[in-house]
Design a protein around this motif. Sequence first.
Motif, mmCIF file in Angstrom:
data_model
loop_
_atom_site.group_PDB
_atom_site.id
_atom_site.type_symbol
_atom_site.label_atom_id
_atom_site.label_comp_id
_atom_site.label_asym_id
_atom_site.label_seq_id
_atom_site.Cartn_x
_atom_site.Cartn_y
_atom_site.Cartn_z
ATOM 1 N N ILE A 1 44.473 -3.609 31.273
ATOM 2 C CA ILE A 1 44.321 -3.574 32.728
ATOM 3 C C ILE A 1 43.116 -4.400 33.158
ATOM 4 O O ILE A 1 43.157 -5.110 34.175
ATOM 5 N N SER B 1 44.308 -7.950 32.978
ATOM 6 C CA SER B 1 45.253 -8.229 34.053
ATOM 7 C C SER B 1 44.523 -8.544 35.353
ATOM 8 O O SER B 1 44.884 -9.483 36.077
ATOM 9 N N LEU C 1 44.834 -3.236 41.357
ATOM 10 C CA LEU C 1 44.709 -2.411 40.158
ATOM 11 C C LEU C 1 45.936 -1.528 39.977
ATOM 12 O O LEU C 1 46.442 -1.378 38.853
ATOM 13 N N SER D 1 48.565 -3.504 38.489
ATOM 14 C CA SER D 1 48.337 -3.721 37.059
ATOM 15 C C SER D 1 48.727 -2.495 36.245
ATOM 16 O O SER D 1 49.251 -2.620 35.134
ATOM 17 N N VAL D 2 48.458 -1.305 36.770
ATOM 18 C CA VAL D 2 48.864 -0.074 36.091
ATOM 19 C C VAL D 2 50.390 0.005 35.998
ATOM 20 O O VAL D 2 50.948 0.366 34.952
ATOM 21 N N PHE E 1 51.576 -2.539 33.398
ATOM 22 C CA PHE E 1 51.292 -2.066 32.047
ATOM 23 C C PHE E 1 52.275 -0.983 31.629
ATOM 24 O O PHE E 1 52.755 -0.967 30.492
#
Length: 581
Positions: A242, A245, A310, A313-314, A317
């Motif tokens: 993360i 990313s 963010l 990105s989570v 992932f």
Amino acid sequence: MKYWVIILTLITISCSKTSPKTSENFTTKFEKSNGTETATYSETINFYKKLAKTYPQINIQEIGKTDSGYPLYLVFFNTDKNFDLKQLKNSSKNIIFINNGIHPGESDGIDATMLLLRDIVQNKEQTKKLNSIILAIIPIYNVGGALNRNSHSRANQNGPKEYGFRGNARNFDLNRDFIKADTKNARSFANIFTSLNPDVFVDNHVSNGADYQYSITHLFTQHNKLGNKLGDFIEQKMRPAIENSLLKKNILITPYVNVWGKTPESGFSQFFDSPRYSTGYTTLFNTLGLMVETHMLKPYKVRVEQTYSLMNSVIEFTIQNGKRIKELRKNALKNILKNKTYPIQYQLDKNNFTTLQFKGYEGSYVPSKVTTGKRLFYDETKPYTKPIDYYNQFKPTKYINIPKAYILKNGWWRVLNRLKENHIKYISIKKDTSINAVNQHIKDFKTSSKVFEGHYMHYNTEVTQTKQQVKFSKGDIYIPVNQSGARYLFETLEASATDSFFNWNYFDTILQRKEGYSPYVFEDIAAQFLKENPSIKEALKNKIESDVDFAKNPKAQLDFVYKNSPYYEAAYLKLPIYKVY
């Protein structure tokens, strides 16, 4: 005009890729104000209701009560259009649970999540990419705090113009309430969380403390405490992925700067999130937890945008690693129980650290313009990149032997209610019976002299244990450990655990004697008792001979006899929790 980074790539959304046009306007208050204002509670809920009415992949439902009297809402995104809480728990999809507004003055996540969900459903390509993901979102958790809107309570924060208050309707800090559950909010959350059984949990916050170049920091649940392969995964795989990313999106991020009253150059430790906190609580059910902590001094627009990125990105992932996450969580309980012991207390390992190339500002102490002393001043004209020590290893200091089951005496309904809300499985004993069990007495403890969230907490608690045949009554509660909430049981029912029910005052009535004796009456009883129990008489004699102070204290001597006699109150300091091995 859109500014937003969509899930996997920076693209311009063409008309051919968007969902059918709608007459509804989903421009948010945040966007209309050019990133200076946040939506009110009613504006937020109405936004999601309109979104759900327009897009079938979205659902909003009242899911529980709050102290404010207003309901707690839960918003879902699911391409299968299945929004039944009972069915979703066993879904093959990965569930990401996002919590916003636990501290409503920290409103970044409230606005970012509105934008995130809108942008997903308004683009068919992005909707399709989330086919393996279910999003569950609490739009605003602290409803009472959100309704208590003002412009001044966040003295250290740079925007938005108005925001909610940290305390809830009863002035509780909800991010200290997950285990003790004094609020209706926390009880509703427990029911939602354990019903969903999410794979990943994100709690959006704004930080306080030092100044530095980063607009956003992360606070992953402490990996040693999460333990075994899940702990390794979150520290060695999820966190770096993360971070990388976000760096590809030109967003700098660092671990939460856990610094108070000093500058970051002196080093800092990872925050230890015990179960009173959201990510500490979610750890008890083997969920990968993450707090987002944007920086309070950075512009509100930037903070919301980076929270948005963010969360993207989570999601990315989780899509890429979903099967591995499911596997690790599936095996977590087995790996915990096979160890035979479980750590219930930790301390920071001060001999073990990593090095961060930290991007900060030069700090110094300069004369105050307000007081006669000096104040800490960060000079933003003097940025630096320096290696600093980051302490992110904690080591266990106390273990318990894992029992087969706990038995809770009937009548302790507050504890039983917590078990129910957390979907803990138990059996009511059908008839009076004797079981070979371990009973427990409080040996020692300390109590805080200052109130904390409505409690004078206990700490440094020590327990003595004795194995014997114990008579249990019909209605006593037998709680097997081999279940998904095993860690919840260890952390609440073991009195020595940091956030145990004992330490949160659930059992304080055992700390007071209810019976006693009059010395002039008990003298005759004590004399007869010593005559019939020569071993106790000998112990009294030895203590008088070996302890000078005791020898001078007839009252203490009589009390010694009382405490060793059958007249001594059995319930005093005795925990109503037994262990079966």
